[in-house]
Design a protein around this motif. Structure first.
Motif, PDB file in Angstrom:
ATOM      1  N   PRO A 156      15.400   0.898   5.814  1.00 37.19           N
ATOM      2  CA  PRO A 156      15.487   0.328   4.472  1.00 37.19           C
ATOM      3  C   PRO A 156      14.392   0.901   3.570  1.00 37.19           C
ATOM      4  CG  PRO A 156      14.557  -1.274   5.993  1.00 37.19           C
ATOM      5  CD  PRO A 156      14.953  -0.079   6.804  1.00 37.19           C
ATOM      6  N   VAL A 157      14.721   1.108   2.304  1.00 39.36           N
ATOM      7  CA  VAL A 157      13.749   1.612   1.333  1.00 39.36           C
ATOM      8  C   VAL A 157      13.695   0.661   0.145  1.00 39.36           C
ATOM      9  CG1 VAL A 157      13.994   4.020   2.035  1.00 39.36           C
ATOM     10  CG2 VAL A 157      15.490   3.099   0.267  1.00 39.36           C
ATOM     11  N   ALA A 158      12.577   0.680  -0.561  1.00 40.03           N
ATOM     12  CA  ALA A 158      12.374  -0.224  -1.693  1.00 40.03           C
ATOM     13  C   ALA A 158      13.266   0.130  -2.880  1.00 40.03           C
ATOM     14  CB  ALA A 158      10.910  -0.211  -2.119  1.00 40.03           C
ATOM     15  N   ASN A 159      13.450   1.410  -3.125  1.00 38.28           N
ATOM     16  CA  ASN A 159      14.232   1.867  -4.271  1.00 38.28           C
ATOM     17  C   ASN A 159      15.213   2.941  -3.838  1.00 38.28           C
ATOM     18  OD1 ASN A 159      12.718   0.370  -6.348  1.00 38.28           O
ATOM     19  ND2 ASN A 159      11.035   1.699  -5.717  1.00 38.28           N
ATOM     20  N   PRO A 160      16.448   2.901  -4.347  1.00 32.01           N
ATOM     21  CA  PRO A 160      17.394   3.959  -4.007  1.00 32.01           C
ATOM     22  C   PRO A 160      16.925   5.298  -4.599  1.00 32.01           C
ATOM     23  CG  PRO A 160      18.329   2.495  -5.671  1.00 32.01           C
ATOM     24  CD  PRO A 160      17.017   1.918  -5.256  1.00 32.01           C
ATOM     25  N   GLY A 161      17.277   6.376  -3.927  1.00 37.02           N
ATOM     26  CA  GLY A 161      16.890   7.697  -4.419  1.00 37.02           C
ATOM     27  C   GLY A 161      16.755   8.674  -3.276  1.00 37.02           C
ATOM     28  N   PHE A 162      16.091   9.769  -3.564  1.00 37.66           N
ATOM     29  CA  PHE A 162      15.867  10.812  -2.573  1.00 37.66           C
ATOM     30  C   PHE A 162      14.455  10.686  -2.018  1.00 37.66           C
ATOM     31  CE2 PHE A 162      19.180  12.454  -5.310  1.00 37.66           C
ATOM     32  CZ  PHE A 162      20.109  12.893  -4.386  1.00 37.66           C
ATOM     33  N   TYR A 163      14.341  10.829  -0.706  1.00 37.94           N
ATOM     34  CA  TYR A 163      13.049  10.725  -0.037  1.00 37.94           C
ATOM     35  C   TYR A 163      12.831  11.942   0.847  1.00 37.94           C
ATOM     36  CZ  TYR A 163      12.754   5.832  -1.410  1.00 37.94           C
ATOM     37  OH  TYR A 163      12.679   4.674  -2.135  1.00 37.94           O
ATOM     38  N   ALA A 164      11.598  12.397   0.928  1.00 39.55           N
ATOM     39  CA  ALA A 164      11.236  13.447   1.877  1.00 39.55           C
ATOM     40  C   ALA A 164      10.971  12.778   3.222  1.00 39.55           C
ATOM     41  CB  ALA A 164       9.996  14.193   1.409  1.00 39.55           C
ATOM     42  N   VAL A 165      11.480  13.373   4.289  1.00 39.30           N
ATOM     43  CA  VAL A 165      11.268  12.847   5.641  1.00 39.30           C
ATOM     44  C   VAL A 165      10.551  13.920   6.444  1.00 39.30           C
ATOM     45  CG1 VAL A 165      12.378  12.015   7.737  1.00 39.30           C
ATOM     46  CG2 VAL A 165      13.336  11.413   5.506  1.00 39.30           C
TER      47      VAL A 165
END
Length: 76
Positions: free
Chosen positions: A57-66
């Motif tokens: 789960p993430v706080a805000n939708p969008g693109f994240y670097a992993v």
């Protein structure tokens, strides 16, 4: 930060906390600690393997670097 395959948290030498393995579906956990692995050896002593996935789960939708860290801890 997730310590894949581990049931406990880990604090690395930089003070970062890696939480226990969570948000996964299926797969199996394995633990082995070969000597001389890395500065933070205990972080690299566990793994999740097999057919598995994570849904984090993430706080805000969008693109994240992993950023993934790997170590081969299985020895025959």
């Amino acid at each position: 930060r997730i310590n894949a395959g581990s049931s406990v948290s880990f604090v690395d030498s930089a003070g970062n906390t890696w939480g226990p393995d969570d948000y996964f579906t299926s797969g199996m956990a394995f633990s082995a600690c070969p000597a001389g692995l890395a500065q933070d050896d205990d972080l690299y002593c566990t793994e999740r393997f097999g057919a598995f996935s994570y849904s984090i789960p993430v706080a805000n939708p969008g693109f994240y670097a992993v950023r993934l860290h790997f170590a081969e801890v299985f020895c025959e």
